[in-house]
Scaffold this active site. Structure first.
Site, PDB file in Angstrom:
ATOM      1  N   GLY A  48       0.713  -1.352   0.046  1.00 45.21           N
ATOM      2  CA  GLY A  48       0.170  -0.086   0.011  1.00 45.21           C
ATOM      3  C   GLY A  48       0.777   1.311   0.034  1.00 45.21           C
ATOM      4  O   GLY A  48       0.646   2.332   0.310  1.00 45.21           O
ATOM      5  N   GLY A  66      -0.295   4.809  -1.274  1.00 48.95           N
ATOM      6  CA  GLY A  66      -1.501   5.760  -0.668  1.00 48.95           C
ATOM      7  C   GLY A  66      -1.082   6.876   0.114  1.00 48.95           C
ATOM      8  O   GLY A  66       0.232   7.264   0.053  1.00 48.95           O
ATOM      9  N   GLN A  67      -1.881   7.533   0.801  1.00 51.51           N
ATOM     10  CA  GLN A  67      -1.606   8.696   1.379  1.00 51.51           C
ATOM     11  C   GLN A  67      -0.464   8.787   2.372  1.00 51.51           C
ATOM     12  O   GLN A  67       0.160   9.372   2.342  1.00 51.51           O
ATOM     13  CB  GLN A  67      -2.868   9.340   2.253  1.00 51.51           C
ATOM     14  CG  GLN A  67      -2.681  10.573   3.039  1.00 51.51           C
ATOM     15  CD  GLN A  67      -3.829  10.986   4.021  1.00 51.51           C
ATOM     16  OE1 GLN A  67      -4.233  10.134   4.561  1.00 51.51           O
ATOM     17  NE2 GLN A  67      -3.829  12.256   4.237  1.00 51.51           N
ATOM     18  N   ASP A  69       2.266  -1.896  -4.449  1.00 52.95           N
ATOM     19  CA  ASP A  69       0.807  -1.555  -4.211  1.00 52.95           C
ATOM     20  C   ASP A  69      -0.165  -2.243  -5.536  1.00 52.95           C
ATOM     21  O   ASP A  69       0.472  -2.745  -6.374  1.00 52.95           O
ATOM     22  CB  ASP A  69       0.597   0.007  -4.516  1.00 52.95           C
ATOM     23  CG  ASP A  69      -0.727   0.534  -3.834  1.00 52.95           C
ATOM     24  OD1 ASP A  69      -0.432   1.592  -2.865  1.00 52.95           O
ATOM     25  OD2 ASP A  69      -1.689  -0.260  -3.982  1.00 52.95           O
ATOM     26  N   ASP A  73      -1.284  -7.452  -4.841  1.00 54.25           N
ATOM     27  CA  ASP A  73      -2.569  -7.519  -4.260  1.00 54.25           C
ATOM     28  C   ASP A  73      -2.436  -7.929  -2.823  1.00 54.25           C
ATOM     29  O   ASP A  73      -2.202  -8.973  -2.509  1.00 54.25           O
ATOM     30  CB  ASP A  73      -3.457  -8.375  -5.191  1.00 54.25           C
ATOM     31  CG  ASP A  73      -4.977  -8.288  -4.390  1.00 54.25           C
ATOM     32  OD1 ASP A  73      -6.045  -8.893  -5.013  1.00 54.25           O
ATOM     33  OD2 ASP A  73      -5.074  -8.282  -3.334  1.00 54.25           O
ATOM     34  N   TYR A 133     -15.183   0.194   8.487  1.00 53.48           N
ATOM     35  CA  TYR A 133     -13.712   0.539   8.756  1.00 53.48           C
ATOM     36  C   TYR A 133     -13.398   0.350  10.306  1.00 53.48           C
ATOM     37  O   TYR A 133     -12.439  -0.272  10.603  1.00 53.48           O
ATOM     38  CB  TYR A 133     -13.525   1.947   8.459  1.00 53.48           C
ATOM     39  CG  TYR A 133     -12.068   2.448   8.574  1.00 53.48           C
ATOM     40  CD1 TYR A 133     -11.923   3.552   9.372  1.00 53.48           C
ATOM     41  CD2 TYR A 133     -10.919   1.775   7.707  1.00 53.48           C
ATOM     42  CE1 TYR A 133     -10.630   4.050   9.476  1.00 53.48           C
ATOM     43  CE2 TYR A 133      -9.639   2.497   7.754  1.00 53.48           C
ATOM     44  CZ  TYR A 133      -9.526   3.573   8.766  1.00 53.48           C
ATOM     45  OH  TYR A 133      -8.254   4.023   8.955  1.00 53.48           O
ATOM     46  N   LYS A 193     -10.876  -2.406  12.103  1.00 57.54           N
ATOM     47  CA  LYS A 193      -9.564  -2.184  12.826  1.00 57.54           C
ATOM     48  C   LYS A 193      -9.701  -2.422  14.343  1.00 57.54           C
ATOM     49  O   LYS A 193      -8.714  -3.049  14.713  1.00 57.54           O
ATOM     50  CB  LYS A 193      -9.532  -0.548  12.851  1.00 57.54           C
ATOM     51  CG  LYS A 193      -9.082   0.140  11.347  1.00 57.54           C
ATOM     52  CD  LYS A 193      -7.891  -0.606  10.856  1.00 57.54           C
ATOM     53  CE  LYS A 193      -7.376   0.050   9.590  1.00 57.54           C
ATOM     54  NZ  LYS A 193      -6.072  -0.545   9.073  1.00 57.54           N
TER      55      LYS A 193
HETATM   56  C1  VAH Z   1     -10.638   8.111   7.713  1.00 60.89           C
HETATM   57  N1  VAH Z   1      -8.327   9.104   7.404  1.00 60.89           N
HETATM   58  O1  VAH Z   1     -11.146   9.296   7.695  1.00 60.89           O
HETATM   59  C2  VAH Z   1      -9.283   7.968   7.868  1.00 60.89           C
HETATM   60  C3  VAH Z   1      -8.815   7.846   9.440  1.00 60.89           C
HETATM   61  C4  VAH Z   1      -9.635   8.756  11.543  1.00 60.89           C
HETATM   62  C5  VAH Z   1      -9.857   8.886  10.240  1.00 60.89           C
HETATM   63  O2  VAH Z   1      -8.726   6.580   9.940  1.00 60.89           O
HETATM   64  O3  VAH Z   1     -11.119   6.945   7.551  1.00 60.89           O
END
Ligand code: VAH
Length: 315
Positions: free
Chosen positions: A9, A12-13, A35, A53, A143, A147
């Site tokens: 990755g 990415g940012q 990536d 991948d 998300y 996590k």
């Molecule tokens: C998001 N930039 O917005 C991420 C981050 C705390 C936010 O995990 O999903």
């Protein structure tokens, strides 16, 4: 002897800046970027790159064996806003990729892992101000759930198999070198671009939505500090709170107006407002300070100056 590092990755940012920082520190040839597709020219030109991948175990294993990789930074993930649009794709990417690298370490094919968690692991029942390291965590986003689950597995693999996996709960990250990738905190990057381009910005979060944020330079420094810490000092094997600063769209707009007086902001909250409302406003990162001497350097004013100067220098 420099470690051989693989960043999954890397385009990415966070991955882009992390790759450049680690190449500077370890030597370009010792940091393999990877990536699902190629990335920025500077990244592609400065060292080895492989298409991987992150959900493909064999693809990762082949690169690990070929380059004799010691450490893996797994930066690939689907972020909060996008994962709400594609829940199962987000879950599968975020979890399958983590199990791939945890199992490589369990089989002793790599020796150390960095895996990013997020303040998204907290939910609406979590204390909002100065959120503690250990507290109620009932995330309401795909998300955040991925996590939180990932943190549990990281701690399990450390306790059960001795896997040296280290993790940080990143706040919203802000950079002028890379664009954000589908998060709820993306407004805090967009606003600087729009301030310079149009002297106005329409925020998709409401005026007083305070969120934990951090300038990317601080986040990269924290990541490397944690990975360089002595294993005995890494006492938290789920994931460390990382706080940085906390501000609202109105406050970041005020900091911009100090440098661009005629900048204006208005507000049109969208589906991301509900995500932001479920997250803390500020984070207690005293455990990171205690265990590996963490301290952020950028406050809002210093970050705004750095962002505007950095963006102007690009054009
Ligand atoms: C998001 N930039 O917005 C991420 C981050 C705390 C936010 O995990 O999903």
């Amino acid at each position: 002897m420099a470690s051989k590092i693989l960043i999954i990755g890397a385009c990415g940012q966070i991955g882009t800046e992390l790759t450049m920082a680690l190449r500077e520190k370890q030597g370009n040839g010792n940091v393999v970027a990877s990536d699902i597709r190629e990335g920025a020219e500077q990244l592609m030109q400065s060292g080895p790159f492989e298409i991987i991948d992150a959900t493909d175990y064999k693809a990762i294993e082949d690169v690990v064996l070929h380059y004799e990789i010691d450490e893996v930074y797994l930066m690939a993930a689907m972020l909060s806003a996008t994962a709400e649009k594609f829940p199962m794709r987000g879950w599968n990417l975020n979890m399958d990729s983590l199990f791939n690298v945890l199992n490589l370490a369990k089989e002793k094919k790599i020796s150390k892992i960095f895996w990013p968690s997020s303040i998204a692991v907290f939910g609406p029942t979590t204390p909002k101000q100065n959120t503690p390291q250990l507290t109620v965590m009932e995330p309401t986003t795909v998300y955040g759930i991925s996590k939180q689950t990932g943190e549990r597995w990281c701690e399990y693999y450390f306790n059960k198999y001795g896997v040296d996996v280290r993790s940080i709960r990143y706040p919203g990250l802000i950079s002028y070198k890379t664009l954000p990738g589908g998060g709820t905190t993306d407004y805090a990057v967009e606003i600087y671009h729009e301030a310079l381009k149009n002297k106005s910005y329409t925020s998709f979060l409401s005026k007083n939505t305070a969120l934990p944020m951090m300038f990317m330079d601080d986040a990269i420094r924290a990541t490397i500090s944690l990975m360089e810490a002595d294993a005995k000092d890494v006492k938290i094997r789920s994931s460390y709170n990382l706080g940085g600063i906390s501000f609202t769209p109105a406050e970041i707009a005020e900091s911009i107006q100090k440098e661009i007086p005629d900048f204006t902001i208005d507000y049109a909250p969208d589906f991301r407002q509900a995500i932001a409302d479920s997250w803390p406003s500020s984070i207690d990162d005293s455990k990171a300070y205690e265990d590996w001497n963490w301290k952020h350097e950028y406050d809002l004013e210093k970050m705004t100056t750095a962002m505007l100067e950095g963006l102007k220098a690009q054009n």
